[in-house]
Design an enzyme around this catalytic site. Sequence first.
Site, PDB file in Angstrom:
ATOM      1  N   GLY A 141      -7.632  -5.955  13.427  1.00 43.30           N
ATOM      2  CA  GLY A 141      -8.630  -5.998  12.352  1.00 43.30           C
ATOM      3  C   GLY A 141      -8.428  -4.791  11.474  1.00 43.30           C
ATOM      4  N   ASP A 142      -7.648  -4.937  10.401  1.00 47.86           N
ATOM      5  CA  ASP A 142      -7.217  -3.748   9.661  1.00 47.86           C
ATOM      6  C   ASP A 142      -7.195  -3.940   8.151  1.00 47.86           C
ATOM      7  OD1 ASP A 142      -5.139  -5.461   9.406  1.00 47.86           O
ATOM      8  OD2 ASP A 142      -3.599  -4.070  10.080  1.00 47.86           O
TER       9      ASP A 142
ATOM     10  N   ALA B 168       5.008  -8.577  17.096  1.00 47.86           N
ATOM     11  CA  ALA B 168       5.976  -7.497  16.900  1.00 47.86           C
ATOM     12  C   ALA B 168       5.531  -6.157  17.479  1.00 47.86           C
ATOM     13  CB  ALA B 168       6.283  -7.344  15.407  1.00 47.86           C
TER      14      ALA B 168
ATOM     15  N   THR C  51      -3.614  -9.219  16.896  1.00 46.32           N
ATOM     16  CA  THR C  51      -3.218 -10.481  16.274  1.00 46.32           C
ATOM     17  C   THR C  51      -2.996 -10.247  14.784  1.00 46.32           C
ATOM     18  OG1 THR C  51      -5.498 -11.147  15.811  1.00 46.32           O
ATOM     19  CG2 THR C  51      -4.593 -11.754  17.955  1.00 46.32           C
TER      20      THR C  51
ATOM     21  N   GLU D 207       0.818  -1.204   0.000  1.00 44.15           N
ATOM     22  CA  GLU D 207       0.000   0.000   0.000  1.00 44.15           C
ATOM     23  C   GLU D 207       0.856   1.260   0.000  1.00 44.15           C
ATOM     24  OE1 GLU D 207      -3.820  -1.528   2.584  1.00 44.15           O
ATOM     25  OE2 GLU D 207      -2.107  -0.696   3.665  1.00 44.15           O
TER      26      GLU D 207
ATOM     27  N   ARG E  69       4.389   4.466  16.106  1.00 37.56           N
ATOM     28  CA  ARG E  69       3.262   5.359  15.833  1.00 37.56           C
ATOM     29  C   ARG E  69       1.928   4.679  16.122  1.00 37.56           C
ATOM     30  NH1 ARG E  69      -0.204   3.079  12.197  1.00 37.56           N
ATOM     31  NH2 ARG E  69      -0.250   3.860  10.050  1.00 37.56           N
TER      32      ARG E  69
END
Lengths: 356, 356
Positions: free
Chosen positions: A226-227, A139, A201, A56, A112
């Site tokens: 959830g992205d 991570a 997760t 992206e 961030r």
Amino acid sequence: MVQFVSVANILKFLARSGVEPHLVGLARYLEEDFSRWEAFEKAPRIPSHSPGGVIELMPTSDGETYSFKYVNGHPGNTRKGLQTVTAFGVLADVTTGYPRFVAEMTVLTAVRTAAVSAMAAKHLARPESRVMAMIGNGAQSEFQALAFKAVNEIEEVRLYDIDPAATDKCARNLAGSGLRIVRCGSAPEAVAGADIVTTVTADKRRSTILTDNMVGAGVHINAIGGDSPGKTELHPDILKRAGIFVELTAQSRVEGEIQQLPQDYPVTELWEVVTGRRPGRTDGAQITLFDSVGFAVEDFSALRYLRDRVRGTQFVEELDLIAEPDDSRDLFGLIDRAGRQSGGVVGRRGAVPAVA
Amino acid sequence: MVQFVSVANILKFLARSGVEPHLVGLARYLEEDFSRWEAFEKAPRIPSHSPGGVIELMPTSDGETYSFKYVNGHPGNTRKGLQTVTAFGVLADVTTGYPRFVAEMTVLTAVRTAAVSAMAAKHLARPESRVMAMIGNGAQSEFQALAFKAVNEIEEVRLYDIDPAATDKCARNLAGSGLRIVRCGSAPEAVAGADIVTTVTADKRRSTILTDNMVGAGVHINAIGGDSPGKTELHPDILKRAGIFVELTAQSRVEGEIQQLPQDYPVTELWEVVTGRRPGRTDGAQITLFDSVGFAVEDFSALRYLRDRVRGTQFVEELDLIAEPDDSRDLFGLIDRAGRQSGGVVGRRGAVPAVA
């Protein structure tokens, strides 16, 4: 010359004084930029999907400074010993269009994302929150834990991951941080008694990390994992009980937990809360949900923060990325001069084409 | 590590054997990629407009390799002694999402634009074309001239620019190239007797570099400068007499010369000609127009060409852009290790926050 912060340099920069002051400092920059949210050019990110993941580009601009981030998401990378997410970013001068600052953002994105979560929780969680559950100990987990400690005064973090080795790693990294670390055998055990629940997760599919009965009154849910389309972590019943806060509604409808809800389901954008236009948490019993997917303005803030902090230090180098001819119309002359310096030739003038 | 080609290195690389063999080599790569045009993900470029210009991201992918270019266009930069156009580009591995190759593209874009023009003219100009007029003698002009010499056997270039100093510079740079250089006092004088007319001016507005009466039968027009909304170089009457060829129709309708024509005006995409699906030039009297605005696939080809040519040479460096932890879930541990190496600390463990 373009200013450049390499991986080695950002690591040394963060290690010098520890991550926490930077999480606090960046949360402040984020709050500034969310306060002037309407000044930013806001476009959805530009994805290139493939069977293994997505690449992206995330651009934005405040009219003075332009930024973009390159970021990938490849859940299968972990099996190859590679990062799921890698990233780098650029700041450019809108007036001239010249890139001015390039930085690694694999590490910076983790910083961030954690700072955004903590800044949101400052407005959404009960102020007396001291215990956070963290489901997913990969991570990003240490950054999340330290951000909530530094910004929100969290004292205890309850860790759970389907892979105990991930929890081992997270607990080890947080040892000595001053946080009380509690290792839990299940998600429900981690969530029990927590004021804040962070889900982070990495599976690229619909999973149900949290079910409705696990979430009690007053809890703030910080939903990070959830992205992307098809990737959610929460049971839809939880969403319906919660006040839902997002970054950019149009993007979150596609990528966030709210992709499980009707397109017109009411949500509040975080900047509206930061500027006081709309309420955040309304009472101590409300369940609040920050449905975070990441937005370009946050990367703008992170790059701006890093640029300001490393300016004039040993953590920044010069990158020879942009040609600077003496005469702007004489790009070709640059080659000519390089040729005279190194003994090559421009045009054909007798040269043997070494690469034809 | 990411492979990196700096400005200094691309200049030395191009100077070593001269630009011409690279124009020929890149034209070959472009022809390969235009031949498999349908394999590419084709999205319009992503612009960020401002009063002074535009910053654009131009991504594409063939399913194995992803590329994007950052490029700006700021016509007023020349007055400040800056480049109108600066650029850099990235190649990434679609399977892992990892960036693999970063290169300056201010110079490379000039090379690729010229190679595209020459490749298009190979299919569209009369094969016996030997004389080219070039209206606009700025940063791209020498590259265009050499590309048409190397790929299309042009022998004479007729130069005109409203600024005689630009023509001086171009003529000086092309001296010794083997091209016959003719300096002209006006655009009509330059165009008279030319087989090919290249328009490559930089003004960001509708101008009329060519009028209808200047263009005779059989001429091929290589229109480079009309490349953004509101920026055109040709009188619409010329367009109506010509067979029109574009890169990507949807983009050219907005950015190209054909923004002056109705949205359904028939045009041919260059890849259709390269693959033989549709005819290019139909007879010796036809006026052909390559209405070029630049497309991401061309930058893909240029980056791929450069990557293949510099591999293993002194022209490529390593860039520390992507974090590579031993354990992909342990990004935080990298900071810890950097801290132990340099004596700083992670978390708070007694450190004084130097930047709080």
